[in-house]
Motif scaffolding. Structure first.
Motif, PDB file in Angstrom:
ATOM      1  N   MET A 172       0.848  -1.199   0.000  1.00  0.00           N
ATOM      2  CA  MET A 172       0.000   0.000   0.000  1.00  0.00           C
ATOM      3  C   MET A 172       0.875   1.237   0.000  1.00  0.00           C
ATOM      4  N   GLY A 173       0.893   1.994  -1.085  1.00  0.00           N
ATOM      5  CA  GLY A 173       1.693   3.201  -1.175  1.00  0.00           C
ATOM      6  C   GLY A 173       0.864   4.427  -0.891  1.00  0.00           C
ATOM      7  N   GLY A 174       1.413   5.601  -1.210  1.00  0.00           N
ATOM      8  CA  GLY A 174       0.678   6.836  -1.025  1.00  0.00           C
ATOM      9  C   GLY A 174       0.850   7.384   0.363  1.00  0.00           C
ATOM     10  N   CYS A 175       2.073   7.782   0.706  1.00  0.00           N
ATOM     11  CA  CYS A 175       2.370   8.127   2.094  1.00  0.00           C
ATOM     12  C   CYS A 175       1.688   9.401   2.553  1.00  0.00           C
ATOM     13  N   GLN A 176       1.242  10.264   1.644  1.00  0.00           N
ATOM     14  CA  GLN A 176       0.636  11.522   2.061  1.00  0.00           C
ATOM     15  C   GLN A 176      -0.886  11.447   2.149  1.00  0.00           C
ATOM     16  N   SER A 177      -1.445  10.262   1.875  1.00  0.00           N
ATOM     17  CA  SER A 177      -2.899  10.152   1.841  1.00  0.00           C
ATOM     18  C   SER A 177      -3.478   9.560   3.108  1.00  0.00           C
ATOM     19  N   TYR A 178      -2.621   9.254   4.101  1.00  0.00           N
ATOM     20  CA  TYR A 178      -3.100   8.585   5.306  1.00  0.00           C
ATOM     21  C   TYR A 178      -4.017   9.475   6.131  1.00  0.00           C
TER      22      TYR A 178
ATOM     23  N   LEU B 140      14.248  14.654  -1.104  1.00  0.00           N
ATOM     24  CA  LEU B 140      13.849  13.260  -0.915  1.00  0.00           C
ATOM     25  C   LEU B 140      12.337  13.123  -0.801  1.00  0.00           C
ATOM     26  N   LEU B 141      11.734  14.005  -0.012  1.00  0.00           N
ATOM     27  CA  LEU B 141      10.303  13.894   0.254  1.00  0.00           C
ATOM     28  C   LEU B 141       9.460  14.126  -0.991  1.00  0.00           C
TER      29      LEU B 141
ATOM     30  N   PHE C 257       9.346   8.549  -1.730  1.00  0.00           N
ATOM     31  CA  PHE C 257       8.122   8.751  -0.950  1.00  0.00           C
ATOM     32  C   PHE C 257       6.935   8.790  -1.916  1.00  0.00           C
ATOM     33  N   PRO C 258       6.483   7.623  -2.368  1.00  0.00           N
ATOM     34  CA  PRO C 258       5.411   7.588  -3.369  1.00  0.00           C
ATOM     35  C   PRO C 258       4.077   8.057  -2.799  1.00  0.00           C
ATOM     36  N   THR C 259       3.332   8.765  -3.614  1.00  0.00           N
ATOM     37  CA  THR C 259       1.997   9.219  -3.216  1.00  0.00           C
ATOM     38  C   THR C 259       0.899   8.551  -4.046  1.00  0.00           C
ATOM     39  N   ARG C 260       1.290   7.874  -5.103  1.00  0.00           N
ATOM     40  CA  ARG C 260       0.286   7.214  -5.949  1.00  0.00           C
ATOM     41  C   ARG C 260      -0.241   5.955  -5.277  1.00  0.00           C
ATOM     42  N   ALA C 261      -1.532   5.729  -5.393  1.00  0.00           N
ATOM     43  CA  ALA C 261      -2.145   4.529  -4.824  1.00  0.00           C
ATOM     44  C   ALA C 261      -1.521   3.283  -5.439  1.00  0.00           C
TER      45      ALA C 261
ATOM     46  N   GLN D 237       4.918   1.262  -4.530  1.00  0.00           N
ATOM     47  CA  GLN D 237       5.707   0.587  -3.495  1.00  0.00           C
ATOM     48  C   GLN D 237       6.865   1.468  -3.031  1.00  0.00           C
ATOM     49  N   PHE D 238       7.221   1.334  -1.759  1.00  0.00           N
ATOM     50  CA  PHE D 238       8.394   2.021  -1.248  1.00  0.00           C
ATOM     51  C   PHE D 238       9.643   1.279  -1.725  1.00  0.00           C
ATOM     52  N   PRO D 239      10.735   1.990  -1.971  1.00  0.00           N
ATOM     53  CA  PRO D 239      11.940   1.345  -2.500  1.00  0.00           C
ATOM     54  C   PRO D 239      12.620   0.467  -1.457  1.00  0.00           C
ATOM     55  N   PRO D 240      13.475  -0.478  -1.878  1.00  0.00           N
ATOM     56  CA  PRO D 240      14.168  -1.376  -0.942  1.00  0.00           C
ATOM     57  C   PRO D 240      14.999  -0.626   0.099  1.00  0.00           C
ATOM     58  N   GLY D 241      15.589   0.487  -0.282  1.00  0.00           N
ATOM     59  CA  GLY D 241      16.433   1.243   0.649  1.00  0.00           C
ATOM     60  C   GLY D 241      15.697   2.321   1.414  1.00  0.00           C
ATOM     61  N   PHE D 242      14.364   2.209   1.502  1.00  0.00           N
ATOM     62  CA  PHE D 242      13.555   3.259   2.117  1.00  0.00           C
ATOM     63  C   PHE D 242      13.958   3.542   3.563  1.00  0.00           C
ATOM     64  N   MET D 243      14.108   2.509   4.378  1.00  0.00           N
ATOM     65  CA  MET D 243      14.402   2.713   5.795  1.00  0.00           C
ATOM     66  C   MET D 243      15.779   3.345   5.991  1.00  0.00           C
ATOM     67  N   PHE D 244      16.743   2.996   5.164  1.00  0.00           N
ATOM     68  CA  PHE D 244      18.062   3.609   5.245  1.00  0.00           C
ATOM     69  C   PHE D 244      17.959   5.114   5.020  1.00  0.00           C
ATOM     70  N   LEU D 245      17.178   5.516   4.009  1.00  0.00           N
ATOM     71  CA  LEU D 245      17.010   6.942   3.719  1.00  0.00           C
ATOM     72  C   LEU D 245      16.240   7.646   4.830  1.00  0.00           C
ATOM     73  N   VAL D 246      15.242   6.979   5.399  1.00  0.00           N
ATOM     74  CA  VAL D 246      14.490   7.557   6.506  1.00  0.00           C
ATOM     75  C   VAL D 246      15.405   7.793   7.708  1.00  0.00           C
ATOM     76  N   GLN D 247      16.272   6.837   8.002  1.00  0.00           N
ATOM     77  CA  GLN D 247      17.209   7.012   9.113  1.00  0.00           C
ATOM     78  C   GLN D 247      18.136   8.191   8.880  1.00  0.00           C
ATOM     79  N   LYS D 248      18.539   8.402   7.641  1.00  0.00           N
ATOM     80  CA  LYS D 248      19.379   9.561   7.331  1.00  0.00           C
ATOM     81  C   LYS D 248      18.602  10.860   7.540  1.00  0.00           C
ATOM     82  N   VAL D 249      17.335  10.867   7.130  1.00  0.00           N
ATOM     83  CA  VAL D 249      16.485  12.047   7.342  1.00  0.00           C
ATOM     84  C   VAL D 249      16.353  12.347   8.829  1.00  0.00           C
ATOM     85  N   PHE D 250      16.084  11.324   9.622  1.00  0.00           N
ATOM     86  CA  PHE D 250      15.907  11.548  11.056  1.00  0.00           C
ATOM     87  C   PHE D 250      17.206  11.994  11.721  1.00  0.00           C
TER      88      PHE D 250
END
Length: 231
Positions: free
Chosen positions: A1-7, A143-144, A150-154, A157-170
């Protein structure tokens, strides 16, 4: 389930309540035109109890940070990453007139921690705090707004390295907050926006603890504050 801005899940109402308080910073920023000098305080004013207990809302941040039922973890993390970026950008902007080449020639955190920027060639650059903050927030913004990260389309899918990039953002967001506490907490007190900063930082740290987004070695410069806020 993609679309991170639609939650629009169960935690959204509380998040909206906090966001409304953070958004008041756009108005409070006008106050700094009338501020000449911040109060004379000791080296770590953010640890003084009468400032530490100032918050903007009485919300259970552990419950607010927890993954809602029937929602994928990556989508929840993406939603909150965007929210934290927006709110930290607001508070950084509100204090930006105090953060200059003269007042902050280095990007520093508590304990004389100095943050260096790593450019695209892998070179480590010492730079002023306002320049480091601009680099960091611009990098995160890029990045965002990247649909591949950070896909917004229904259905995307999030990319394989998504969590690595999120950790860098944080990590970059933490360093931005660490500098604000180290160099500009007195300014936040003078502007009366330290309750927003305290609440935002507490929420941020609670979320990073919940999903293990930061290494203890990275948050160590503010361990005393983190311990006090999470007691």
């Amino acid at each position: 389930m993609g679309g991170c801005q639609s939650y629009n899940g169960s935690g959204d109402e509380a998040s909206t309540t906090l966001a409304a308080h953070y958004n008041d910073l756009s108005i409070l920023k006008l106050k700094n035109n009338n501020i000449q000098n911040a109060p004379s305080l000791e080296e770590k004013p953010y640890l003084q109890e009468h400032f530490l207990r100032d918050r903007i809302a009485d919300i259970d941040l552990f419950t607010l940070s927890a993954l809602p039922h029937s929602l994928e973890q990556q989508e929840w993390i993406a939603f909150n990453t965007i929210s934290f970026f927006q709110n930290i950008t607001l508070i950084s902007s509100a204090l930006s007139e105090f953060c200059t080449l003269t007042t902050c020639p280095t990007a520093s955190g508590p304990g004389n921690k100095v943050y260096e920027w790593t450019d695209e060639q892998g070179r480590r650059l010492k730079c002023s705090a306002p320049l480091y903050t601009d680099y960091a927030l611009s990098y995160i913004q890029e990045l965002l707004t990247d649909e591949n990260v950070f896909p917004t389309r229904a259905g995307a899918q999030f990319p394989p390295g998504f969590m690595f990039l999120v950790q860098k953002v944080f990590l970059l967001l933490f360093r931005t907050l660490a500098h604000l506490y180290r160099a500009h907490y007195r300014d936040a007190i003078a502007m009366e926006i330290h309750p927003q900063l305290n609440t935002l930082f507490t929420h941020f740290i609670t979320f990073t603890h919940t999903f293990r987004l930061l290494e203890p070695s990275e948050t160590a410069p503010l361990d005393d504050l983190i311990t006090a806020l999470l007691l």
